[in-house]
Design a protein around this motif. Structure first.
Motif, PDB file in Angstrom:
ATOM      1  N   TRP A  35       0.768  -1.173  -0.005  1.00 53.62           N
ATOM      2  CA  TRP A  35       0.164   0.158  -0.056  1.00 53.62           C
ATOM      3  C   TRP A  35       0.862   1.129   0.151  1.00 53.62           C
ATOM      4  O   TRP A  35       0.602   2.360  -0.786  1.00 53.62           O
ATOM      5  N   THR A  76       3.970   1.635  -1.351  1.00 50.52           N
ATOM      6  CA  THR A  76       4.492   1.683  -2.416  1.00 50.52           C
ATOM      7  C   THR A  76       3.447   2.411  -3.537  1.00 50.52           C
ATOM      8  O   THR A  76       3.667   3.219  -4.332  1.00 50.52           O
ATOM      9  N   LEU A  77       2.288   1.695  -3.486  1.00 45.12           N
ATOM     10  CA  LEU A  77       1.003   2.203  -4.406  1.00 45.12           C
ATOM     11  C   LEU A  77       0.883   3.887  -3.957  1.00 45.12           C
ATOM     12  O   LEU A  77       0.646   4.588  -4.953  1.00 45.12           O
ATOM     13  N   CYS A  78       0.697   4.206  -2.821  1.00 40.87           N
ATOM     14  CA  CYS A  78       0.498   5.696  -2.494  1.00 40.87           C
ATOM     15  C   CYS A  78       1.604   6.414  -3.035  1.00 40.87           C
ATOM     16  O   CYS A  78       1.392   7.499  -3.622  1.00 40.87           O
ATOM     17  N   VAL A  85       3.481   5.707  -5.620  1.00 43.08           N
ATOM     18  CA  VAL A  85       3.686   5.612  -7.088  1.00 43.08           C
ATOM     19  C   VAL A  85       2.391   6.900  -7.601  1.00 43.08           C
ATOM     20  O   VAL A  85       2.542   7.552  -8.386  1.00 43.08           O
ATOM     21  N   LEU A  86       1.318   6.746  -6.781  1.00 41.51           N
ATOM     22  CA  LEU A  86       0.199   7.634  -7.047  1.00 41.51           C
ATOM     23  C   LEU A  86       0.351   9.009  -6.922  1.00 41.51           C
ATOM     24  O   LEU A  86       0.317   9.918  -7.964  1.00 41.51           O
ATOM     25  N   LEU A  87       1.282   9.302  -5.937  1.00 48.74           N
ATOM     26  CA  LEU A  87       1.779  10.590  -5.517  1.00 48.74           C
ATOM     27  C   LEU A  87       2.568  10.997  -6.710  1.00 48.74           C
ATOM     28  O   LEU A  87       2.590  12.384  -7.137  1.00 48.74           O
ATOM     29  N   LEU A 117       2.569  10.035  -9.814  1.00 53.39           N
ATOM     30  CA  LEU A 117       1.896  10.348 -11.012  1.00 53.39           C
ATOM     31  C   LEU A 117       1.073  11.738 -10.892  1.00 53.39           C
ATOM     32  O   LEU A 117       0.901  12.638 -11.707  1.00 53.39           O
ATOM     33  N   VAL A 118       0.548  12.063  -9.693  1.00 60.06           N
ATOM     34  CA  VAL A 118      -0.214  13.335  -9.650  1.00 60.06           C
ATOM     35  C   VAL A 118       0.643  14.512  -9.817  1.00 60.06           C
ATOM     36  O   VAL A 118       0.371  15.624 -10.611  1.00 60.06           O
TER      37      VAL A 118
END
Length: 275
Positions: free
Chosen positions: A229, A231-233, A235-237, A239-240
């Motif tokens: 989770w 790592t996913l957060c 990655v999303l940050l 990308l944003v």
């Protein structure tokens, strides 16, 4: 020929990481004390008064016993070492040995200036450590963490059995550390290079109490979920931030956009409103 054993609860398949590197390795049935209360352990003279206090009052320091399962692990090492007198490599069931470990063991078997060898410790305090002529190994003079892979030459096996004899009052790795610190026990420990042994999870299964790590009180699987989770957060940050940067430099070259928290959107200001 060196004896290779895996301390484990239940069956060990040929796909086990240790079996892949050491096909002749066999399982040693771990001693499971997880359901024994501190009072039971004390009555059976398996722990000291100090060990009882650690179990009942809670673990404050690493060397203290954290759970009844830790006593079971200690006794597993003790009983396994008692079962023979030759060279032996002992793995906890969650250990992943490196492909070069057999080569290192064969080299160590020809030497006699140490009592026990520790591979890939989780943590190693180099305070007071003495250099050795073995590449990436030192002689221990402080504490280390992690007995997931050890080598005991036959000449040292009987003496180690006597040193591990119950009752128990500290963790098995802390006991070996104290032997090196106070008793001139010669502990050769990996201090550099690629770890020749690593752990797949927090603790061996015989130590995990109801599936939870005795150190952090969480399930090992939960650790991996949290890492995924996180790592996913991240990655999303990223990308944003990348999307905002692209918008700013490619679609807003005039820098005439601002963000309105109330409207929750970007608004283009009119030229008459510019300062």
């Amino acid at each position: 020929m060196v004896e290779v054993r895996i301390i484990a609860l239940g069956h060990v398949t040929d796909k086990h990481p240790v079996k892949r590197i050491f096909p002749a390795a066999t399982r040693f049935e771990a001693i499971d004390y997880r359901k024994k209360s501190p009072t039971d352990l004390l009555k059976e003279k398996l722990i000291t008064d100090a060990g009882y206090e650690s179990l009942t009052n809670g673990r404050k320091y690493h060397h203290e016993i954290g759970a009844s399962g830790a006593v079971g692990l200690h006794m597993s090492f003790y009983e396994l070492l008692k079962s023979g007198d030759g060279d032996i490599v002992i793995f906890e069931d969650d250990c992943i040995p490196h492909a070069k470990m057999p080569e290192a063991i064969e080299m160590l078997r020809t030497k006699s200036d140490y009592d026990i060898a520790i591979f890939g410790p989780l943590r190693y305090d180099a305070t007071g450590a003495r250099a050795s002529h073995y590449e990436n190994f030192h002689f221990l003079k402080s504490y280390f963490w992690g007995t997931h892979a050890i080598f005991v030459p036959g000449r040292s096996r009987k003496a180690l059995v006597s040193l591990l004899e119950p009752p128990v009052d500290i963790q098995v790795d802390a006991l070996i550390s104290r032997l090196a610190i106070y008793k001139n026990y010669s502990v050769l420990i990996q201090s550099g290079g690629v770890p020749l042994a690593t752990q797949a999870q927090h603790e061996s299964t015989v130590q995990v109490d109801n599936g939870r790590c005795i150190l952090c009180d969480v399930l090992p699987d939960d650790i991996y979920k949290r890492e995924r989770w996180l790592t996913l957060c991240i990655v999303l940050l990223v990308l944003v931030l990348f999307a905002v940067t692209v918008r700013q430099f490619f679609f807003c070259s005039c820098n005439d956009y601002f963000y309105c928290p109330k409207l929750g959107r970007f608004i283009k200001r009119s030229r008459s409103q510019r300062p």
